[in-house]
Design an enzyme around this catalytic site. Structure first.
Site, mmCIF file in Angstrom:
data_model
loop_
_atom_site.group_PDB
_atom_site.id
_atom_site.type_symbol
_atom_site.label_atom_id
_atom_site.label_comp_id
_atom_site.label_asym_id
_atom_site.label_seq_id
_atom_site.Cartn_x
_atom_site.Cartn_y
_atom_site.Cartn_z
ATOM 1 N N ASP A 1 0.583 -1.250 -0.306
ATOM 2 C CA ASP A 1 0.228 0.114 -0.304
ATOM 3 C C ASP A 1 0.664 0.776 0.087
ATOM 4 O O ASP A 1 1.964 1.348 0.646
ATOM 5 C CB ASP A 1 -0.904 -0.072 1.781
ATOM 6 N N ARG B 1 9.485 -7.515 2.617
ATOM 7 C CA ARG B 1 8.259 -7.125 2.699
ATOM 8 C C ARG B 1 7.058 -7.160 3.686
ATOM 9 O O ARG B 1 7.502 -8.171 5.105
ATOM 10 C CB ARG B 1 7.818 -8.190 2.096
ATOM 11 N N ASP C 1 -4.955 -10.541 9.060
ATOM 12 C CA ASP C 1 -5.938 -9.796 8.938
ATOM 13 C C ASP C 1 -7.146 -10.358 9.049
ATOM 14 O O ASP C 1 -8.223 -10.106 8.982
ATOM 15 C CB ASP C 1 -6.641 -8.735 7.994
ATOM 16 N N ARG D 1 1.791 5.118 -10.774
ATOM 17 C CA ARG D 1 1.347 4.085 -10.957
ATOM 18 C C ARG D 1 1.213 3.667 -8.822
ATOM 19 O O ARG D 1 0.934 4.873 -7.911
ATOM 20 C CB ARG D 1 1.980 3.460 -11.035
ATOM 21 N N GLY E 1 3.744 -6.323 5.089
ATOM 22 C CA GLY E 1 2.213 -7.112 4.395
ATOM 23 C C GLY E 1 1.705 -7.284 5.394
ATOM 24 O O GLY E 1 1.745 -6.933 6.635
ATOM 25 N N MET F 1 -0.323 -12.781 -1.460
ATOM 26 C CA MET F 1 0.443 -12.581 -2.868
ATOM 27 C C MET F 1 0.881 -12.340 -3.681
ATOM 28 O O MET F 1 0.917 -12.083 -4.667
ATOM 29 C CB MET F 1 -1.992 -11.653 -3.502
ATOM 30 N N GLU F 2 2.245 -11.692 -3.179
ATOM 31 C CA GLU F 2 3.673 -11.187 -3.903
ATOM 32 C C GLU F 2 4.806 -11.838 -2.870
ATOM 33 O O GLU F 2 6.465 -11.967 -3.808
ATOM 34 C CB GLU F 2 3.439 -9.792 -3.779
ATOM 35 N N ARG G 1 0.703 3.212 3.495
ATOM 36 C CA ARG G 1 1.440 2.817 4.326
ATOM 37 C C ARG G 1 2.844 2.802 3.870
ATOM 38 O O ARG G 1 3.775 3.719 5.327
ATOM 39 C CB ARG G 1 1.429 0.913 4.279
HETATM 40 O O1 R1X Z 1 -0.744 -9.768 -0.161
HETATM 41 C C1 R1X Z 1 -2.241 -9.140 0.252
HETATM 42 C C2 R1X Z 1 -2.531 -8.140 -1.419
HETATM 43 O O2 R1X Z 1 -1.093 -7.640 -0.980
HETATM 44 C C3 R1X Z 1 -2.714 -9.044 0.947
HETATM 45 O O3 R1X Z 1 -3.152 -8.050 1.019
HETATM 46 C C4 R1X Z 1 -3.391 -7.632 -0.196
HETATM 47 C C5 R1X Z 1 -5.160 -7.963 -0.465
HETATM 48 O O4 R1X Z 1 -6.030 -7.629 0.354
#
Ligand code: R1X
Length: 243
Positions: free
Chosen positions: A22, A86, A202, A43, A88, A179-180, A25
């Site tokens: 984010d 990272r 979360d 971006r 996250g 997701m990364e 963040r």
């Molecule tokens: O990695 C996931 C993604 O970037 C965790 O939060 C995001 C989706 O809400």
């Protein structure tokens, strides 16, 4: 060297970087640095530099999903970054790590499309062990629940016609999903950098445990604060080891 997607110059980029999804963040993290300076906001990629306990580092947002985040990781490494951490958020598979816990990712299951396109099947996505140690020790200094283990990297946030086999990953011992990270660990390996990741839980990703998804709670906000502090302390510890 000019990095055209992040719109930064390698001359301005230090060897250490904290990355997060984010852009807001990234700004929050930058406020913890001395002499913080925003270099670019292109971006979803927002880049700051500043100092933490005498260590010069970058804080950069990479957006959501492996494909976009990979561009950020590649350009940062091209710019000279050698250590990437990272910070996250993740869904949890375990009641041992409920919302508000932290997870240090030791390795990632590669279910994403990006890493499938750049390395062969079976190639592992693994964190650097010294980063894992530094993150784990720093997170424990701050209290709260800290889990450490394998996480899963998916491309899917909202399921379509096909199920994402969360139960299978959980059965095999994974403790969370995001997701990364697979992209981060594989690209670090390919390009000779080192990487690690710390995640604030979360909610539950496991359908049996999941209530309504609400990542905007106090307990999650506090976990995000702790993981930011843990990542900064880990950078200081690693820089100390490197000196
Ligand atoms: O990695 C996931 C993604 O970037 C965790 O939060 C995001 C989706 O809400």
């Amino acid at each position: 060297m000019y990095l055209p997607i992040l719109q930064i110059h390698s001359e301005d980029i230090p060897e250490y970087a904290i990355v997060c999804g984010d852009p807001r963040r990234a700004e929050v993290i930058s406020r913890k640095l001395e002499g913080a300076r925003e270099l670019a906001f292109a971006r979803e990629y927002r880049t700051f530099v500043g100092d933490y306990q005498g260590v010069h580092l970058a804080v950069v947002s990479h957006g959501v999903g492996s494909a976009g985040a990979a561009i950020c990781f590649e350009e940062l490494i091209r710019a000279g970054v050698k250590t990437l951490i990272r910070v996250g958020t993740a869904g949890s598979y375990s009641e041992q790590t409920p919302a508000g816990s932290l997870i240090v990712s030791t390795a990632a299951v590669r279910t994403d499309g990006l890493t499938r396109s750049i390395v062969p099947d079976g190639f592992p996505a693994v964190a650097d062990s010294r980063i894992v140690e530094a993150l784990d020790a720093s997170a424990r200094e701050l209290g709260g629940v800290v889990g450490k283990g394998i996480t899963v990297t998916v491309d899917v946030f909202f399921e379509g016609a096909l199920d994402v086999p969360h139960k299978t990953y959980k059965k095999a011992g994974a403790i969370g999903v995001e997701m990364e990270i697979a992209a981060l660990y594989v690209i670090a390996s390919l390009r000779g950098a080192r990487a690690g990741a710390i995640l604030a839980v979360d909610g539950y990703a496991d359908a049996d445990l999941a209530a309504e998804y609400d990542p905007h709670t106090d307990v999650v906000a506090q976990a995000v604060e702790r993981e930011i502090e843990a990542a900064l302390r880990a950078v200081a510890k690693l820089a100390d080891q490197d000196a």
